[in-house]
Motif scaffolding. Structure first.
Motif, mmCIF file in Angstrom:
data_model
loop_
_atom_site.group_PDB
_atom_site.id
_atom_site.type_symbol
_atom_site.label_atom_id
_atom_site.label_comp_id
_atom_site.label_asym_id
_atom_site.label_seq_id
_atom_site.Cartn_x
_atom_site.Cartn_y
_atom_site.Cartn_z
ATOM 1 N N ALA A 189 0.948 -1.093 -0.061
ATOM 2 C CA ALA A 189 -0.088 -0.059 -0.027
ATOM 3 C C ALA A 189 0.902 1.380 0.034
ATOM 4 C CB ALA A 189 -0.878 -0.004 1.354
ATOM 5 N N SER A 190 1.965 1.230 0.945
ATOM 6 C CA SER A 190 2.843 2.320 0.691
ATOM 7 C C SER A 190 3.356 2.580 -0.411
ATOM 8 C CB SER A 190 3.868 2.419 1.915
ATOM 9 O OG SER A 190 3.128 1.950 3.080
ATOM 10 N N THR A 219 3.718 5.790 -5.726
ATOM 11 C CA THR A 219 3.736 5.508 -7.212
ATOM 12 C C THR A 219 2.907 6.351 -7.748
ATOM 13 O OG1 THR A 219 4.815 3.370 -6.763
ATOM 14 C CG2 THR A 219 3.963 3.821 -8.888
ATOM 15 N N TRP A 220 1.602 6.324 -7.205
ATOM 16 C CA TRP A 220 0.472 6.728 -8.017
ATOM 17 C C TRP A 220 0.516 8.418 -8.390
ATOM 18 C CZ3 TRP A 220 -3.676 4.524 -4.375
ATOM 19 C CH2 TRP A 220 -3.815 3.189 -4.671
ATOM 20 N N PRO A 221 1.216 9.149 -7.606
ATOM 21 C CA PRO A 221 1.253 10.627 -8.114
ATOM 22 C C PRO A 221 2.345 10.619 -9.281
ATOM 23 C CG PRO A 221 1.422 10.467 -5.619
ATOM 24 C CD PRO A 221 1.508 9.182 -6.213
ATOM 25 N N LEU A 222 3.334 9.798 -9.506
ATOM 26 C CA LEU A 222 4.359 9.704 -10.505
ATOM 27 C C LEU A 222 3.703 9.323 -11.837
ATOM 28 C CD1 LEU A 222 7.350 8.485 -8.494
ATOM 29 C CD2 LEU A 222 6.748 10.794 -9.010
ATOM 30 N N ILE A 277 -5.570 1.736 -9.885
ATOM 31 C CA ILE A 277 -6.392 0.612 -10.346
ATOM 32 C C ILE A 277 -7.990 1.123 -10.916
ATOM 33 C CG2 ILE A 277 -7.325 0.300 -7.905
ATOM 34 C CD1 ILE A 277 -6.839 -2.324 -10.612
ATOM 35 N N LYS A 278 -8.242 2.166 -10.138
ATOM 36 C CA LYS A 278 -9.625 2.902 -10.470
ATOM 37 C C LYS A 278 -9.471 3.492 -11.809
ATOM 38 C CE LYS A 278 -11.829 2.190 -6.845
ATOM 39 N NZ LYS A 278 -12.972 0.925 -6.837
ATOM 40 N N VAL A 297 -5.243 11.646 -8.055
ATOM 41 C CA VAL A 297 -4.057 11.988 -7.159
ATOM 42 C C VAL A 297 -4.322 13.688 -6.569
ATOM 43 C CG1 VAL A 297 -1.626 12.382 -7.121
ATOM 44 C CG2 VAL A 297 -2.492 10.575 -8.295
ATOM 45 N N THR A 298 -4.109 13.782 -5.286
ATOM 46 C CA THR A 298 -4.239 14.981 -4.663
ATOM 47 C C THR A 298 -2.693 15.367 -4.131
ATOM 48 O OG1 THR A 298 -5.167 14.181 -2.425
ATOM 49 C CG2 THR A 298 -6.680 15.069 -4.200
#
Length: 65
Positions: A15-16, A21-24, A30-31, A62-63
């Motif tokens: 999860a960490s 990774t998502w902001p990059l 997944i959504k 991403v926020t």
């Protein structure tokens, strides 16, 4: 246990890494991937353009503070 590799997964670590990774690369979220797959399946099924699932812009997943 991972269904892909058969290895034990440390959920907290996984999860960490995802959160970092998502902001990059938000397009790996997944959504976002699920929505793109739904759109593709709907197109293949012949759903009209106005009834297709709405695309999710990657940037809204991403926020940043």
């Amino acid at each position: 246990m991972s269904k892909h590799t058969g290895k034990l997964i440390d959920r907290d670590l996984n999860a960490s890494r995802n959160i970092l990774t998502w902001p990059l690369d938000p397009k790996k979220h997944i959504k976002y991937l699920e929505r793109q797959a739904a759109i593709k399946a709907a197109k293949k099924a012949g759903i009209t353009k106005d009834k297709l699932p709405k695309a999710i812009p990657a940037r809204v997943l991403v926020t940043t503070n």
